[in-house]
Design an enzyme around this catalytic site. Sequence first.
Site, mmCIF file in Angstrom:
data_model
loop_
_atom_site.group_PDB
_atom_site.id
_atom_site.type_symbol
_atom_site.label_atom_id
_atom_site.label_comp_id
_atom_site.label_asym_id
_atom_site.label_seq_id
_atom_site.Cartn_x
_atom_site.Cartn_y
_atom_site.Cartn_z
ATOM 1 N N LYS A 75 -19.546 -12.669 -27.735
ATOM 2 C CA LYS A 75 -20.707 -11.781 -29.097
ATOM 3 C C LYS A 75 -21.814 -12.779 -29.983
ATOM 4 O O LYS A 75 -21.392 -13.566 -29.713
ATOM 5 C CB LYS A 75 -19.924 -11.433 -30.088
ATOM 6 C CG LYS A 75 -20.100 -10.736 -30.887
ATOM 7 C CD LYS A 75 -18.410 -10.496 -32.337
ATOM 8 C CE LYS A 75 -18.859 -9.726 -33.054
ATOM 9 N NZ LYS A 75 -17.661 -9.475 -34.153
ATOM 10 N N SER A 151 -17.210 -5.556 -35.735
ATOM 11 C CA SER A 151 -18.601 -5.731 -35.097
ATOM 12 C C SER A 151 -17.854 -6.305 -33.592
ATOM 13 O O SER A 151 -19.531 -6.550 -33.470
ATOM 14 C CB SER A 151 -18.761 -6.616 -36.437
ATOM 15 O OG SER A 151 -17.954 -7.762 -36.266
ATOM 16 N N SER A 175 -12.337 -6.665 -37.112
ATOM 17 C CA SER A 175 -13.721 -6.479 -35.680
ATOM 18 C C SER A 175 -12.889 -6.876 -34.970
ATOM 19 O O SER A 175 -14.323 -6.462 -33.545
ATOM 20 C CB SER A 175 -14.698 -7.273 -36.828
ATOM 21 O OG SER A 175 -15.421 -6.869 -37.201
#
Length: 476
Positions: A75, A151, A175
Amino acid sequence: MSFPEYADHDGLGLAALVVKGEVSPAELTEAAIARIERHNGVLNAVVYKAYDEARAVAAGDLPDGPFKGVPFLIKDLGVSVAGWPKSHGSRFARGVVDPEDSGLVRRYRGSGAVFVGKTNTPEYGITGTTESAHLGPCRNPWNPDHIAGGSSGGSASAVAAGIVPLAHASDGLGSIRIPAACCGLVGLKVTRDRNPNLPDGYDYAYGLVVDHVVSRTVRDSAAMLDVTGLPEPASPYPAPPKERPYMEEIERAPGRLKIAWSAETPSGRPIDSEVEAALQKTAETLKALGHEVVEQGLGIDYRALYAAMGPISGGNFAAGMKRLVERVGREPEEDELEPLTWASLKGGRKVTGEAAMWGLQQMRMINREILALFETFDVYLTPVMGTPPPPIGYIDPVTLAPREVNRRQGGVFPYTPPFNASGQPSMSLPLAWSASGLPIGMMFTGRYADEATLFRLAAQLEKEIPWKDRRPGIWN
């Protein structure tokens, strides 16, 4: 190896083929690259492509970890990969390149995984949807008109599309669990400090943020946590040690658990009828499996909890931005940050030391109430989200006013934040789908440091309600 064969296996399955000599890490890398090129134009899940580096690593000597040769994505937020850019999903961070690997990234490498790139994230991970002015919207493989969550939306979208079998994700207010729910995956928010990120990890200072993975199978999540979930010698607050490897836990029966469940929301507003029906059906399934199932909410003062978390989160974000400003060498211009981010930065810089410490004190005492409840039951069940995944643009932080973004997020994502505050392990499982074919995740939260019970229960449900072979239309 053809594309369908590659995507049919989870991470441990691919690694087993490597060990048997039936496929090489180089072939797996090329399969992942091909699927990125095939699907990313629609999904916008992968935002940095490290193909040459991945090919070189796959051709070299890999560690004999459980994911030897398996393609993996990182990520684009939080952790650092040596020589790779880290945008945080923001125009302001353009040009920032990390000089060395984070401690957790070194452990991912030790698992044998081959990094092929970075995944999309909203600006500084603030929203539960992955839509940003810098990286653009990430789309859901089940229906590209809908969000992939945030996220860690890029990681979830890539795994759900069969690009990689598992990918790095992080969770500060939901997230990992939210994108797992949106994309039909397993997503475990681990216990606070279970996965250390030394020598950096400044954002972990107040305990809400953790890292792990999203995956298609329970066993991939368990195996990766066995590799990464060990305290480093200088860990200031290591999580209590596990009793045995999580790969052994998933082979053990969970026993008869007492499971509380509730559709209770902080606002008292009802949730979507399809989500509530899925929750009730999950409770019925658990009862049929022999568990004691009772309807019981947390009953905590959510308003007081979020009032406590506000100054802590605001001050922490301002401190993180101060470090980024030092790296960039200047302050951000207003047009380099989205409206919600700009408002968060201005608000965070106004937080006093008194307000931040008051918040920490209040949150500590409310956490005592939450943790005490878990002495009366083993697992707490709620949905992950209050609705199925909404359309792209419904929570758009680029065009909507900050107050409206937060209002809409409150209705869609009401369940996840309390367990970041309390530090407990909390897992999303893909146990239902809406009439329109969108995943609906159920959230199981365990006692502090008790990932073991969640893994045993998740493995039982994976057998009872199999989901691995249920795939989005974009799959092939």
